[in-house]
Design an enzyme around this catalytic site. Structure first.
Site, PDB file in Angstrom:
ATOM      1  N   SER A 100       0.963  -1.212   0.050  1.00 31.33           N
ATOM      2  CA  SER A 100      -0.020   0.100   0.010  1.00 31.33           C
ATOM      3  C   SER A 100       0.797   1.201   0.128  1.00 31.33           C
ATOM      4  CB  SER A 100      -0.789   0.001   1.172  1.00 31.33           C
ATOM      5  OG  SER A 100      -1.731   1.055   1.079  1.00 31.33           O
ATOM      6  N   HIS A 125      -2.434  -1.190  -4.309  1.00 26.28           N
ATOM      7  CA  HIS A 125      -3.864  -1.343  -4.351  1.00 26.28           C
ATOM      8  C   HIS A 125      -4.384   0.043  -4.301  1.00 26.28           C
ATOM      9  CE1 HIS A 125      -4.670  -1.965   0.218  1.00 26.28           C
ATOM     10  NE2 HIS A 125      -4.032  -0.565  -0.069  1.00 26.28           N
TER      11      HIS A 125
END
Length: 203
Positions: A100, A125
């Site tokens: 992330s 993501h």
């Protein structure tokens, strides 16, 4: 969570013994370690370290080691912007995982100086979060989330040299990569087994 005592390093100087906590000692060698989720407190510490090292020597690289599951988008962007702002080039090295916002910071290192060890795991993501409040507030929050998503994708596309369409597609869900796959993707520049391999890269 069990308490883990802070390691200390004792050095002999001309004034006698001096002890440092391990992170302060690493900072002397221009090493910053991000080994936690990213939040405002962590971001403030890392930003302060980056600014301090710039003031110490604006022409010498800084090494940012990352083993982080990610965290706050705004906190991560504050670190990212500081990495771009300071004069020294910031080399990023992934140990363990960069997921992330951790992956975002890994990709944001200086071109040619972004690394990972062979068994590192990288995951990208889209940002996530729940919205609460009145309908109008939810609409405002949703618009801001879409703006941030577009900004993150734009930055990631620039650092990886991937088409923005691929970044948008790949970040729709958790997208995991090995170190080798992250190199092919453009998130990092090289995979190394030993520290000396990174040291040989041009300054």
């Amino acid at each position: 969570m069990p308490y883990i005592p802070m390691p200390y390093v004792v050095e002999q100087t001309h004034r006698g013994e001096r002890s440092y906590d391990i992170y302060s000692r690493l900072l002397k060698d221009r090493i910053i370690f991000l080994g936690t989720p990213v939040d405002d407190d962590v971001a403030n510490v890392i930003i302060a370290q980056l600014l301090f090292l710039e003031s110490e020597d604006p022409d010498k690289d800084i090494n940012l080691y990352i083993n982080s599951p990610g965290g706050s988008v705004t906190s991560g962007l504050a670190i990212y912007d500081t990495m771009q702002y300071v004069k020294p080039q910031v080399s990023t090295i992934c140990l363990g995982q960069a997921a992330s916002m951790g992956a975002f910071l890994l990709a944001g290192g200086a071109a040619g100086k972004r690394f990972a060890v062979p068994n590192a795991r990288i995951m990208i993501h889209q940002l996530s979060g729940g919205f609460q409040g009145q309908a109008t507030d939810i609409e405002i929050q949703a618009k801001e989330a879409l703006r941030l998503k577009a900004k993150l994708n734009e930055i990631m596309a620039r650092h990886t040299r991937q088409p923005i369409e691929r970044i948008e597609r790949d970040t729709e869900r958790d997208y995991f990569m090995s170190a080798g796959e992250a190199k092919e993707y453009g998130l990092i520049d090289d995979v190394f087994l030993h520290k000396k391999a990174a040291d040989k890269k041009p300054q």
